[in-house]
Motif scaffolding. Structure first.
Motif, PDB file in Angstrom:
ATOM      1  N   ASP A 113      -3.748   8.099 -11.515  1.00 25.76           N
ATOM      2  CA  ASP A 113      -3.898   6.698 -11.909  1.00 25.76           C
ATOM      3  C   ASP A 113      -4.047   6.631 -13.424  1.00 25.76           C
ATOM      4  O   ASP A 113      -3.741   7.599 -14.119  1.00 25.76           O
ATOM      5  CB  ASP A 113      -5.088   6.047 -11.184  1.00 25.76           C
ATOM      6  N   GLY A 114      -4.525   5.526 -13.925  1.00 27.62           N
ATOM      7  CA  GLY A 114      -4.662   5.356 -15.364  1.00 27.62           C
ATOM      8  C   GLY A 114      -5.680   6.262 -16.005  1.00 27.62           C
ATOM      9  O   GLY A 114      -5.664   6.470 -17.225  1.00 27.62           O
ATOM     10  N   SER A 115      -6.575   6.842 -15.210  1.00 29.87           N
ATOM     11  CA  SER A 115      -7.603   7.700 -15.782  1.00 29.87           C
ATOM     12  C   SER A 115      -7.337   9.189 -15.576  1.00 29.87           C
ATOM     13  O   SER A 115      -7.978  10.027 -16.209  1.00 29.87           O
ATOM     14  CB  SER A 115      -8.977   7.348 -15.208  1.00 29.87           C
ATOM     15  N   GLY A 116      -6.408   9.546 -14.720  1.00 31.98           N
ATOM     16  CA  GLY A 116      -6.095  10.967 -14.570  1.00 31.98           C
ATOM     17  C   GLY A 116      -5.548  11.348 -13.222  1.00 31.98           C
ATOM     18  O   GLY A 116      -5.292  10.506 -12.363  1.00 31.98           O
ATOM     19  N   ILE A 147       0.909  23.485 -12.929  1.00 25.68           N
ATOM     20  CA  ILE A 147       0.043  22.351 -12.624  1.00 25.68           C
ATOM     21  C   ILE A 147      -0.435  21.747 -13.943  1.00 25.68           C
ATOM     22  O   ILE A 147      -0.975  22.451 -14.801  1.00 25.68           O
ATOM     23  CB  ILE A 147      -1.146  22.795 -11.748  1.00 25.68           C
ATOM     24  N   TRP A 148      -0.206  20.446 -14.091  1.00 24.94           N
ATOM     25  CA  TRP A 148      -0.555  19.717 -15.303  1.00 24.94           C
ATOM     26  C   TRP A 148      -1.515  18.590 -14.961  1.00 24.94           C
ATOM     27  O   TRP A 148      -1.435  17.981 -13.889  1.00 24.94           O
ATOM     28  CB  TRP A 148       0.697  19.064 -15.896  1.00 24.94           C
ATOM     29  N   SER A 149      -2.415  18.287 -15.888  1.00 26.32           N
ATOM     30  CA  SER A 149      -3.170  17.048 -15.755  1.00 26.32           C
ATOM     31  C   SER A 149      -2.189  15.924 -16.053  1.00 26.32           C
ATOM     32  O   SER A 149      -1.238  16.095 -16.804  1.00 26.32           O
ATOM     33  CB  SER A 149      -4.361  17.017 -16.709  1.00 26.32           C
ATOM     34  N   ALA A 150      -2.413  14.775 -15.424  1.00 29.71           N
ATOM     35  CA  ALA A 150      -1.467  13.672 -15.579  1.00 29.71           C
ATOM     36  C   ALA A 150      -2.222  12.353 -15.642  1.00 29.71           C
ATOM     37  O   ALA A 150      -3.367  12.242 -15.188  1.00 29.71           O
ATOM     38  CB  ALA A 150      -0.481  13.660 -14.418  1.00 29.71           C
ATOM     39  N   ARG A 151      -1.546  11.389 -16.217  1.00 38.25           N
ATOM     40  CA  ARG A 151      -2.087  10.039 -16.309  1.00 38.25           C
ATOM     41  C   ARG A 151      -0.925   9.079 -16.146  1.00 38.25           C
ATOM     42  O   ARG A 151       0.177   9.331 -16.645  1.00 38.25           O
ATOM     43  CB  ARG A 151      -2.761   9.851 -17.665  1.00 38.25           C
ATOM     44  N   ALA A 152      -1.173   7.962 -15.444  1.00 34.39           N
ATOM     45  CA  ALA A 152      -0.124   6.970 -15.233  1.00 34.39           C
ATOM     46  C   ALA A 152       0.106   6.185 -16.521  1.00 34.39           C
ATOM     47  O   ALA A 152      -0.845   5.823 -17.221  1.00 34.39           O
ATOM     48  CB  ALA A 152      -0.510   6.029 -14.110  1.00 34.39           C
ATOM     49  N   LEU A 153       1.370   5.926 -16.819  1.00 39.84           N
ATOM     50  CA  LEU A 153       1.716   5.127 -17.991  1.00 39.84           C
ATOM     51  C   LEU A 153       1.169   3.712 -17.828  1.00 39.84           C
ATOM     52  O   LEU A 153       0.563   3.166 -18.743  1.00 39.84           O
ATOM     53  CB  LEU A 153       3.239   5.107 -18.178  1.00 39.84           C
ATOM     54  N   ALA A 198      -2.214  18.249 -23.320  1.00 36.56           N
ATOM     55  CA  ALA A 198      -1.930  18.963 -22.066  1.00 36.56           C
ATOM     56  C   ALA A 198      -1.855  17.983 -20.896  1.00 36.56           C
ATOM     57  O   ALA A 198      -2.040  18.363 -19.749  1.00 36.56           O
ATOM     58  CB  ALA A 198      -3.018  20.000 -21.816  1.00 36.56           C
ATOM     59  N   THR A 199      -1.584  16.705 -21.188  1.00 34.45           N
ATOM     60  CA  THR A 199      -1.514  15.688 -20.147  1.00 34.45           C
ATOM     61  C   THR A 199      -0.115  15.089 -20.106  1.00 34.45           C
ATOM     62  O   THR A 199       0.410  14.654 -21.116  1.00 34.45           O
ATOM     63  CB  THR A 199      -2.547  14.566 -20.428  1.00 34.45           C
ATOM     64  N   ALA A 200       0.439  15.073 -18.890  1.00 34.51           N
ATOM     65  CA  ALA A 200       1.747  14.461 -18.675  1.00 34.51           C
ATOM     66  C   ALA A 200       1.548  12.981 -18.397  1.00 34.51           C
ATOM     67  O   ALA A 200       0.719  12.606 -17.559  1.00 34.51           O
ATOM     68  CB  ALA A 200       2.464  15.133 -17.514  1.00 34.51           C
TER      69      ALA A 200
END
Length: 143
Positions: A100-103, A112-118, A138-140
């Motif tokens: 989601d927007g926070s991670g 495996i990458w940390s990610a955040r929604a645009l 390091a966040t996609a």
């Protein structure tokens, strides 16, 4: 000092011009150094000071006129092969942990990458495929 031939002075000048080339990485100094070497060759064949100076000027200016535009054009070209994080932009990833927007977490390019929604209001559930639009540290950033 009068015993030293003119070609030696031109070679000393070429070396002198080579020093700022190495220190400043300005290729123009190298072109002037080549002009000085050409003038040394002309002096070695016994031509006068006018011919030596003309050779220095003509060779130096010709090199700058020919080499600089080629180097500038080459410098403007973007690399055709994207590497590093640039190669990951536009690829697809699979959501491993809710994003989601926070991670969250995604599997991207086998890692495996940390990610955040645009879009901070959007939520991606486990198993969904998402597109990577950017990498921040390091966040996609996905959508």
């Amino acid at each position: 000092m009068d015993n030293i031939d003119a070609w030696v002075w031109w070679l000393v000048g070429a070396v002198g011009l080579g020093i700022p080339l190495v220190v400043t990485a300005m290729p123009e100094f190298g072109m002037f150094a080549v002009g000085a070497v050409a003038a040394a060759v002309v002096a070695g064949f016994g031509f006068g000071i006018v011919a030596q100076v003309l050779t220095f000027v003509v060779v130096s200016v010709a090199l700058i006129a020919v080499v600089r535009p080629i180097a500038a054009r080459h410098n403007r070209q973007r690399p055709e092969l994207a590497t590093g994080v640039d190669a990951l932009k536009g690829r697809q990833a699979v959501v491993l942990e809710r994003v989601d927007g926070s991670g969250g977490r995604v599997k991207l390019a086998g890692e495996i990458w940390s990610a955040r929604a645009l879009d901070t209001d959007r939520v991606y559930e486990v198993g969904e495929q998402v597109d990577v639009v950017d990498i921040e540290g390091a966040t996609a950033i996905v959508m």
